[in-house]
Design an enzyme around this catalytic site. Sequence first.
Site, mmCIF file in Angstrom:
data_model
loop_
_atom_site.group_PDB
_atom_site.id
_atom_site.type_symbol
_atom_site.label_atom_id
_atom_site.label_comp_id
_atom_site.label_asym_id
_atom_site.label_seq_id
_atom_site.Cartn_x
_atom_site.Cartn_y
_atom_site.Cartn_z
ATOM 1 N N SER A 53 0.790 -1.234 0.000
ATOM 2 C CA SER A 53 0.000 0.000 0.000
ATOM 3 C C SER A 53 0.820 1.282 0.000
ATOM 4 C CB SER A 53 -0.961 0.007 1.198
ATOM 5 O OG SER A 53 -2.039 -0.863 0.966
ATOM 6 N N LYS A 56 -0.130 3.793 -2.586
ATOM 7 C CA LYS A 56 -1.154 4.829 -2.457
ATOM 8 C C LYS A 56 -0.564 6.232 -2.330
ATOM 9 C CE LYS A 56 -4.734 1.754 -0.611
ATOM 10 N NZ LYS A 56 -4.129 0.491 -0.185
ATOM 11 N N SER A 108 -5.797 3.557 4.414
ATOM 12 C CA SER A 108 -5.366 2.686 3.318
ATOM 13 C C SER A 108 -6.536 1.984 2.633
ATOM 14 C CB SER A 108 -4.368 1.637 3.842
ATOM 15 O OG SER A 108 -3.526 1.183 2.809
#
Length: 333
Positions: A53, A56, A108
């Site tokens: 993640s 992101k 997230s």
Amino acid sequence: MKRAIIVVLFFTLLVGGGLKEVAASGQAWAVIDADTGRLLEGHNENVRLPIASLTKIWTAFTFLESVTEPGDVIISPQAASAEGSSLYLPQGMKIEADALLTGLMLRSGNDAARALAEHAGGSMDGFVDLMNDKALLYGLNDTVFSNPSGLHDERHLSTAYETALMLHYAMGNEQFRTIATTKNFSYQGKDQAYSWRNKHRLLHSESTAIAGKTGFTKAAGRTLATYFEKDGKNIIVVTLNDGDDWNTHRSLANSVFSSFKLVTVAKKGVYDILPGVEAELAKPIRLLLKKGEKSQLSNVIIIPRGKNEKSTGHWTVSLSNEPLITTEVLIKQ
């Protein structure tokens, strides 16, 4: 194209310190100067690995720098049913893009990533193309994205160093910085209220940690990015596949802060660089440097050719012929 005059100046600097390596075999980490993007220390920092993640960071940055007009984002069926971590946004919900970006970074949310991608790119694949184009534009040549969330895909890889650069570039966007430094956020929708606490533990426990992103997949292991500030020194730490990442980030940050000094390479003011030619530096140039780098540091000023009363030149500081930072200067002649 106008030709230019190049003026080379040399400065001698005295700095000190060293860094204790803390990464175990098979892990990767990088520490960079958050102001210049310079790699300060690393281990396997150029090895291509899944980043989970931490993706992101680039999703948010790409969205913010896209031509997308501000407004509400509609949660599609595909976004509402996105695999993995989620904000639990219902299908058909309308939510402000800023709130969605905050949920993306703090919690997230893969549903947020999908919704933002569809909104800005017309489709998830269209947005991923934007992410990859922007990566190439910023020189992230070892980075490839296949989705906006960081879900595992054999093609979806980056390096610890380039992931640190992602946060370096993104923090230059004021809106991203505001979102990434948020610890707690509340949002009141039409039918439901949301309250999000940043998952990044160090932001709540370490005064020097001001922003960052967490990540995890089975394939990537634990991944973590942290932006630290202390005594005017700004650094970014990224670890990939590190099961003890919180402690690793503390150790790396403390070690780098101890071993690197913030050195003023050039003070604010006016410099005589050629007979009848002056360069005015509006802000001092400061760099993180350690022992042994004084003889490798040089400064180059490039000025336009001609006798304009005032024009703009560029002052570049290099270490061992590698440019670290370039600043505009006012040329008077």
